[in-house]
Design a protein around this motif. Sequence first.
Motif, short mmCIF file in Angstrom:
data_model
loop_
_atom_site.label_atom_id
_atom_site.label_comp_id
_atom_site.label_asym_id
_atom_site.label_seq_id
_atom_site.Cartn_x
_atom_site.Cartn_y
_atom_site.Cartn_z
N GLN A 44 -42.07 34.74 -4.19
CA GLN A 44 -42.21 36.10 -4.73
C GLN A 44 -40.87 36.78 -4.97
N GLY A 45 -39.88 36.55 -4.10
CA GLY A 45 -38.63 37.26 -4.22
C GLY A 45 -37.70 36.77 -5.32
N LEU A 130 -51.24 39.12 -7.25
CA LEU A 130 -50.43 39.91 -6.32
C LEU A 130 -49.82 38.99 -5.28
N SER A 131 -48.53 39.13 -5.05
CA SER A 131 -47.87 38.36 -3.99
C SER A 131 -46.95 39.29 -3.23
N ALA A 132 -46.96 39.17 -1.91
CA ALA A 132 -46.22 40.11 -1.07
C ALA A 132 -45.14 39.40 -0.28
N GLU A 133 -44.04 40.14 -0.07
CA GLU A 133 -42.94 39.60 0.74
C GLU A 133 -42.09 40.76 1.24
N ALA A 134 -41.92 40.83 2.55
CA ALA A 134 -41.03 41.82 3.18
C ALA A 134 -41.30 43.24 2.70
N GLY A 135 -42.59 43.62 2.66
CA GLY A 135 -42.94 44.99 2.32
C GLY A 135 -43.02 45.28 0.85
N SER A 136 -42.64 44.34 0.01
CA SER A 136 -42.71 44.53 -1.44
C SER A 136 -43.82 43.65 -2.01
N VAL A 137 -44.45 44.14 -3.07
CA VAL A 137 -45.53 43.40 -3.73
C VAL A 137 -45.15 43.18 -5.19
N THR A 161 -43.26 46.37 -6.54
CA THR A 161 -43.54 47.73 -6.10
C THR A 161 -43.71 47.76 -4.58
N GLN A 162 -43.44 48.91 -4.00
CA GLN A 162 -43.72 49.12 -2.59
C GLN A 162 -44.93 50.04 -2.42
N SER A 163 -45.61 50.32 -3.53
CA SER A 163 -46.81 51.16 -3.49
C SER A 163 -47.92 50.45 -2.74
N LYS A 164 -48.84 51.22 -2.20
CA LYS A 164 -50.01 50.65 -1.55
C LYS A 164 -50.89 49.97 -2.59
N ILE A 165 -51.33 48.75 -2.29
CA ILE A 165 -52.18 48.00 -3.19
C ILE A 165 -53.62 48.08 -2.72
N ASP A 166 -54.51 48.51 -3.60
CA ASP A 166 -55.91 48.65 -3.27
C ASP A 166 -56.54 47.28 -3.02
N PRO A 167 -57.47 47.18 -2.05
CA PRO A 167 -58.12 45.89 -1.81
C PRO A 167 -58.85 45.34 -3.03
N ALA A 174 -55.50 49.28 -12.43
CA ALA A 174 -55.65 50.53 -13.15
C ALA A 174 -54.82 51.65 -12.54
N ALA A 175 -54.50 51.53 -11.25
CA ALA A 175 -53.75 52.59 -10.57
C ALA A 175 -52.32 52.65 -11.09
N ARG A 176 -51.66 53.75 -10.83
CA ARG A 176 -50.27 53.92 -11.22
C ARG A 176 -49.38 53.61 -10.01
N HIS A 177 -48.37 52.79 -10.25
CA HIS A 177 -47.48 52.36 -9.18
C HIS A 177 -46.04 52.73 -9.53
N THR A 178 -45.22 52.84 -8.49
CA THR A 178 -43.80 53.09 -8.67
C THR A 178 -43.06 51.75 -8.57
N PRO A 179 -42.56 51.23 -9.68
CA PRO A 179 -41.89 49.92 -9.65
C PRO A 179 -40.55 49.98 -8.93
N VAL A 180 -40.17 48.87 -8.36
CA VAL A 180 -38.82 48.67 -7.82
C VAL A 180 -38.07 47.83 -8.84
N GLY A 181 -37.12 48.44 -9.53
CA GLY A 181 -36.43 47.72 -10.60
C GLY A 181 -37.17 47.83 -11.92
#
Length: 227
Positions: A44-45, A130-137, A161-167, A174-181
């Motif tokens: 993922q990273g 969706l793939s997660a690593e060290a708090g980032s998705v 993103t570090q936004s919460k991901i819905d189950p 559909a949700a709005r997320h704050t991207p990292v980069g």
Amino acid sequence: MNYSVYVNAGVLLVVSSALPSTIKQDVLDTLAFARLAADEDVPQGVQDSRWFDIYSGILSACGWSFFAEQQTDLALLGPESTISGQDEMLELAETHLPSGQGLLISAALRRLASASSDAVLMQSLKCHCLSAEAGSVRFRAMAGVVEAGGFLGMVSVSFDTQSKIDPCYWESGAARHTPVGNVIRRGYSARFNQALYDEFRADTREWLAAELHPPSIEIGPLFSEKH
């Protein structure tokens, strides 16, 4: 014209009913194999460009010829900027794909929304997209149309993103997320040559058969007046 809608290894695919059944299976298999193998090979990273290099390289080896590709890195306006992965993918489809294919993907997204109560389908999408690593998705949404003759038009949107991901994957998309980069947006076209895939078919099917769950799920038919 009739189409069928699939979720194929996390990719939303609209497939023409005019595609012969043997070619359709090869198309689904090769697209699923490329997606799953690239996910397996690239953590993922790692940069998204590395993932796409492997993905497109596998497709090329399996008989796909790429003849158009556009990539844009969307730099957001500020730290509070948010995006919807599905909105970005739909805009890409409408602006980067041949006339009518954006409408097909829009219709397919509506079909997917109507199936959002299907927990198995949503879990499959979440697992692949969706793939997660060290708090980032990392969120990666992909959608494409396969026309008669094996022509593919595909779009993808990828961002961390570090936004919460819905189950539920549908809500996440559909949700709005704050991207990292930056947000990586791609539109590309390709054509499948079945003869070039013949020597790899048995190995590909054996590899896919080892998957815990079947990679391809058919959602249902889709009708278009596009000619």
